[in-house]
Scaffold this active site. Sequence first.
Site, PDB file in Angstrom:
ATOM      1  N   CYS A   7      86.862  26.465  58.699  1.00 33.32           N
ATOM      2  CA  CYS A   7      87.891  25.599  58.116  1.00 33.32           C
ATOM      3  C   CYS A   7      88.935  26.491  57.454  1.00 33.32           C
ATOM      4  O   CYS A   7      89.009  27.691  57.756  1.00 33.32           O
ATOM      5  CB  CYS A   7      87.282  24.577  57.156  1.00 33.32           C
ATOM      6  SG  CYS A   7      86.453  25.274  55.715  1.00 33.32           S
ATOM      7  N   ASN A  10      86.977  27.813  53.640  1.00 36.26           N
ATOM      8  CA  ASN A  10      85.526  28.123  53.722  1.00 36.26           C
ATOM      9  C   ASN A  10      84.816  27.840  52.393  1.00 36.26           C
ATOM     10  O   ASN A  10      83.869  28.536  52.033  1.00 36.26           O
ATOM     11  CB  ASN A  10      85.275  29.573  54.168  1.00 36.26           C
ATOM     12  CG  ASN A  10      83.833  29.856  54.571  1.00 36.26           C
ATOM     13  OD1 ASN A  10      83.364  30.971  54.419  1.00 36.26           O
ATOM     14  ND2 ASN A  10      83.117  28.857  55.066  1.00 36.26           N
ATOM     15  N   CYS A  12      84.861  24.091  51.348  1.00 36.68           N
ATOM     16  CA  CYS A  12      84.561  22.650  51.348  1.00 36.68           C
ATOM     17  C   CYS A  12      83.861  22.196  52.632  1.00 36.68           C
ATOM     18  O   CYS A  12      82.686  21.837  52.608  1.00 36.68           O
ATOM     19  CB  CYS A  12      85.839  21.831  51.152  1.00 36.68           C
ATOM     20  SG  CYS A  12      86.649  22.107  49.567  1.00 36.68           S
ATOM     21  N   ARG A  13      84.585  22.182  53.758  1.00 36.75           N
ATOM     22  CA  ARG A  13      84.051  21.583  54.982  1.00 36.75           C
ATOM     23  C   ARG A  13      83.091  22.488  55.748  1.00 36.75           C
ATOM     24  O   ARG A  13      81.957  22.072  56.058  1.00 36.75           O
ATOM     25  CB  ARG A  13      85.212  21.168  55.914  1.00 36.75           C
ATOM     26  CG  ARG A  13      86.041  20.029  55.363  1.00 36.75           C
ATOM     27  CD  ARG A  13      87.355  19.889  56.120  1.00 36.75           C
ATOM     28  NE  ARG A  13      88.246  21.030  55.851  1.00 36.75           N
ATOM     29  CZ  ARG A  13      89.408  21.244  56.425  1.00 36.75           C
ATOM     30  NH1 ARG A  13      89.825  20.387  57.354  1.00 36.75           N
ATOM     31  NH2 ARG A  13      90.165  22.274  56.103  1.00 36.75           N
ATOM     32  N   SER A  14      83.534  23.688  56.102  1.00 37.05           N
ATOM     33  CA  SER A  14      82.658  24.522  56.953  1.00 37.05           C
ATOM     34  C   SER A  14      81.368  24.953  56.248  1.00 37.05           C
ATOM     35  O   SER A  14      80.348  25.110  56.929  1.00 37.05           O
ATOM     36  CB  SER A  14      83.410  25.717  57.556  1.00 37.05           C
ATOM     37  OG  SER A  14      83.961  26.552  56.576  1.00 37.05           O
ATOM     38  N   ASP A 118      90.631  17.372  55.352  1.00 37.14           N
ATOM     39  CA  ASP A 118      90.466  18.327  54.263  1.00 37.14           C
ATOM     40  C   ASP A 118      90.287  17.562  52.944  1.00 37.14           C
ATOM     41  O   ASP A 118      91.184  16.846  52.511  1.00 37.14           O
ATOM     42  CB  ASP A 118      91.725  19.197  54.204  1.00 37.14           C
ATOM     43  CG  ASP A 118      91.623  20.294  53.164  1.00 37.14           C
ATOM     44  OD1 ASP A 118      90.678  20.268  52.353  1.00 37.14           O
ATOM     45  OD2 ASP A 118      92.489  21.178  53.166  1.00 37.14           O
TER      46      ASP A 118
END
Length: 145
Positions: A7, A10, A12-14, A118
């Site tokens: 993401c 690196n 939050c999402r990934s 995001d």
Amino acid sequence: MKILMVCLGNICRSPLAEGVLRHLVNAQGLDWEIASAGTGDWHIGQAPDRRSVAVAKTYGYDISAQRARHFTRASFDQFDHILVMDKNNLKDVLGLAINQEQKQKVSLFLTDDAEVADPYYDNALFDPVFKIVEARCKQLIEDWK
Ligand code: 4NP
């Protein structure tokens, strides 16, 4: 098989995708290696965002020991599949590829051209993002095992 989740930051999402997929892979005894990285370098070495740590914990996953890394050209050689969260990530990662073999390793994490939103500036997004990420990780295992 080596899989890299990508993401922007690196944090939050990934990291959610990394932690959830690793947990599920280990539970199934699969010999897959999972990591994550960000196209941006601002958060290198940092723990995941506390909101991602919290939502993961709520659903039974501990991602607190993970640390942010930066996506670089070397990442293409270190992984078989590079799964990106949104189309900006896709553009940034493909922009670093130097040949067709590298480009072919890259795809959106979600199917049907969908993106993982995001959540960084919207606390309310962490829960739905988690659920989308977990569902896709379960599907990935069914698709690839
Ligand atoms: P991520 O979210 O890409 O899911 O880790 C973000 C984290 C940090 C920033 C943006 C998005 N940031 O601008 O620092």
